[in-house]
Write an enzyme that holds these catalytic residues in place. Structure first.
Site, PDB file in Angstrom:
ATOM      1  CG  HIS A 313      -1.840   1.135   1.350  1.00  0.00           C
ATOM      2  ND1 HIS A 313      -3.190   0.992   1.172  1.00  0.00           N
ATOM      3  CD2 HIS A 313      -1.628   2.447   1.596  1.00  0.00           C
ATOM      4  CE1 HIS A 313      -3.778   2.162   1.322  1.00  0.00           C
ATOM      5  NE2 HIS A 313      -2.848   3.062   1.572  1.00  0.00           N
ATOM      6  CG  HIS A 356       1.367   6.296   9.656  1.00  0.00           C
ATOM      7  ND1 HIS A 356       0.896   7.400   8.955  1.00  0.00           N
ATOM      8  CD2 HIS A 356       2.717   6.368   9.579  1.00  0.00           C
ATOM      9  CE1 HIS A 356       1.917   8.071   8.469  1.00  0.00           C
ATOM     10  NE2 HIS A 356       3.026   7.474   8.837  1.00  0.00           N
ATOM     11  CD  GLU A 362      -1.956  10.835   8.884  1.00  0.00           C
ATOM     12  OE1 GLU A 362      -2.998  10.153   8.830  1.00  0.00           O
ATOM     13  OE2 GLU A 362      -0.824  10.333   8.777  1.00  0.00           O
ATOM     14  CG  HIS A 385      -5.454   9.897  13.644  1.00  0.00           C
ATOM     15  ND1 HIS A 385      -5.969   9.400  12.473  1.00  0.00           N
ATOM     16  CD2 HIS A 385      -6.278   9.466  14.632  1.00  0.00           C
ATOM     17  CE1 HIS A 385      -7.055   8.685  12.729  1.00  0.00           C
ATOM     18  NE2 HIS A 385      -7.260   8.715  14.031  1.00  0.00           N
ATOM     19  CG  HIS A 391      -3.114   7.259  12.690  1.00  0.00           C
ATOM     20  ND1 HIS A 391      -2.005   7.981  13.074  1.00  0.00           N
ATOM     21  CD2 HIS A 391      -3.069   7.227  11.327  1.00  0.00           C
ATOM     22  CE1 HIS A 391      -1.336   8.386  12.016  1.00  0.00           C
ATOM     23  NE2 HIS A 391      -1.948   7.931  10.921  1.00  0.00           N
TER      24      HIS A 391
END
Length: 471
Positions: A313, A356, A362, A385, A391
């Site tokens: 990803h 992460h 974010e 976050h 998160h």
């Protein structure tokens, strides 16, 4: 509503609502066509490098200096109620732009909000865009042109004889419900959901709703320094992501009844505070303009996604639509990132976003549908976050994505977006204490079991360490 647009990100445009209203030579002739007044709007310093210089010349019926002195708009508490744009209904103008730092709280916790409920404010249909803005968070100093703020809005009434300008920074507006009709000095922009628009610092505008008796809801990113630009493409090449040709700028338009128009109130957001003045006639009296400093819109469905066709990803930066650079190369003051419908065909890969911790902060919103990493993230909601706050996918998403058959899949169930910033922000107390914040958000990760360390099957590829599961 059918509107014409100029196209091309950052282009030099020349547009006129009356024939030959632009000077044939130069910017400020001794006498302008139609006896108009020449006025320059500078978005950068005069001496900014030529490739970065932004300015526009207006040719208008009256210069913008014609207004009474600005007076401070007093901040009102949550018990105040008025349909006038000089009130702030459920939120203080001092929080709009985070002028009053005593009303902000600091927390590293994961935060999530449900959509702003219409029932939260019974006067929603009497509230204009300005009245309906709730500052969620922010950090920095608009007077020093440093930092940013994030807002959400919910309103049901078009601005009529009110207009505003933001001296503090650029607005990037993301509608979630309701089509906005934004009248600006440069012309008119229609902004439905799945579109965005940017209103640069200093441009006078007012916001209406296309559909009558409709509640408009959405998000705003306000940057105090710099301007939005397209991200570099690097090895991607010369095409992809948001293509420059798809950005649309208004053509010149003015209020033809400017002479008989009711007097306007002009609101000016300056230094995190709100000021107001009176002016005779409409401020939307620009008959022609040329330059490269103007509001614009973009259709998010035209974004050209780049994704992995082998494994892993990729980082979310591959979905960046617009960026505001910081003084550190490669680090943005703010990125506007979207997660649109796209094909996912990565092999031997956990396809949702991974767990992460990020040096960036974010903030996420949801325009429609569902997010592929969370079950409880609602359209119209938001999450935060902060810097180095852990998160990632919730327990059901992780379990499903870890055990599903990996076949090519078209994800078309929603449109999420992210304001990613290098700025660590404080939370407006009104947003932190509001009734629609999900105080149990942290519980979405409680069902994640510890791994049971055992034999690795398939080299960590075809198989993996087994994980204990709670019954």
């Amino acid at each position: 509503m059918f509107l014409k647009y100029n196209t091309g990100f950052g282009n030099e445009f020349a547009t006129e609502a009356l024939p030959d209203a632009l000077p044939a030579l130069g910017n400020n002739p001794q006498k302008c066509p139609y006896n108009l007044y020449a006025e320059q709007l500078s978005g950068t310093a005069f001496t900014a490098p030529r490739g970065e210089n932004q300015r526009t010349w207006f040719y208008r019926i009256q210069p913008s200096v014609l207004h009474t002195p600005f007076e401070p708009v007093p901040a009102l508490d949550s018990s105040s109620s008025s349909s006038s744009s000089s009130s702030s209904s459920s939120t203080s103008f001092k929080s709009f732009g985070h002028g009053d730092l005593s009303k902000f709280v600091l927390t590293p916790n994961q935060l999530r909000w449900n959509p702003i409920p219409e029932a939260e404010n019974k006067t929603t249909n009497e509230r204009t865009f300005m009245d309906g803005i709730l500052t969620m968070m922010g950090e920095g100093n608009p007077m020093g042109k440093d930092g940013l703020a994030i807002h959400m809005y919910s309103f049901g009434k078009s601005m009529e004889n009110d207009a505003m300008q933001n001296a503090d920074g650029d607005f990037l507006i993301v509608p979630q419900t309701g089509t906005l009709v934004i009248k600006t000095e440069c012309g008119i922009i229609e902004v439905p959901p799945k579109h965005i628009c940017v209103i640069p610092r200093g441009v006078v505008f007012k916001v209406g709703i296309l559909e009558p008796k409709t509640n408009a809801r959405g998000y705003i990113l306000e940057c105090f320094k710099g301007h939005f630009e397209l991200p570099g493409l690097g090895p991607i090449g010369s095409n992809g992501l948001a293509n420059p040709r798809d950005f649309e700028y208004p053509v010149a338009a003015y209020d033809e009844d400017y002479a008989t128009a009711k007097d306007y109130k002009l609101f000016n957001k300056f230094g995190g505070e709100m000021f107001v003045s009176d002016r005779t006639g409409s401020p939307f009296n620009v008959v022609a303009w040329h330059g490269n400093y103007a509001p614009y819109r973009y259709d998010l469905t035209k974004f050209c996604c780049i994704n992995s066709v082998s494994f892993d990803h990729p980082d979310p930066s591959i979905y960046t639509v617009l960026t505001v650079k910081s003084d550190t190369p490669g680090t943005a003051t703010a990125d506007f990132v979207i997660f649109p419908p796209r094909w996912m065909c990565m092999e031997n890969t956990f396809r949702p976003p991974w767990y992460h911790r990020n040096c960036m902060t974010e903030f996420m919103g949801m325009v429609y549908g569902k997010y592929d990493a969370k079950e409880g993230f609602q359209a119209g909601g938001a999450s935060l976050h902060s810097c180095m706050t852990p998160h990632g996918p919730d327990a059901p998403t992780f379990d499903k994505a870890s055990n599903c058959e990996l076949e090519p899949q078209k994800f078309d169930g929603g449109l999420a977006f992210m304001f990613e910033t290098s700025v660590a922000m404080k939370i407006n107390k009104a947003a932190y204490d509001c009734g629609w914040r999900d105080v149990n958000y942290f519980k979405c990760w409680e069902g994640i079991p510890p791994a049971v360390i055992g034999k690795v099957e398939g080299g960590g590829g075809e198989g993996s360490n087994k994980r204990a599961r709670k019954n």
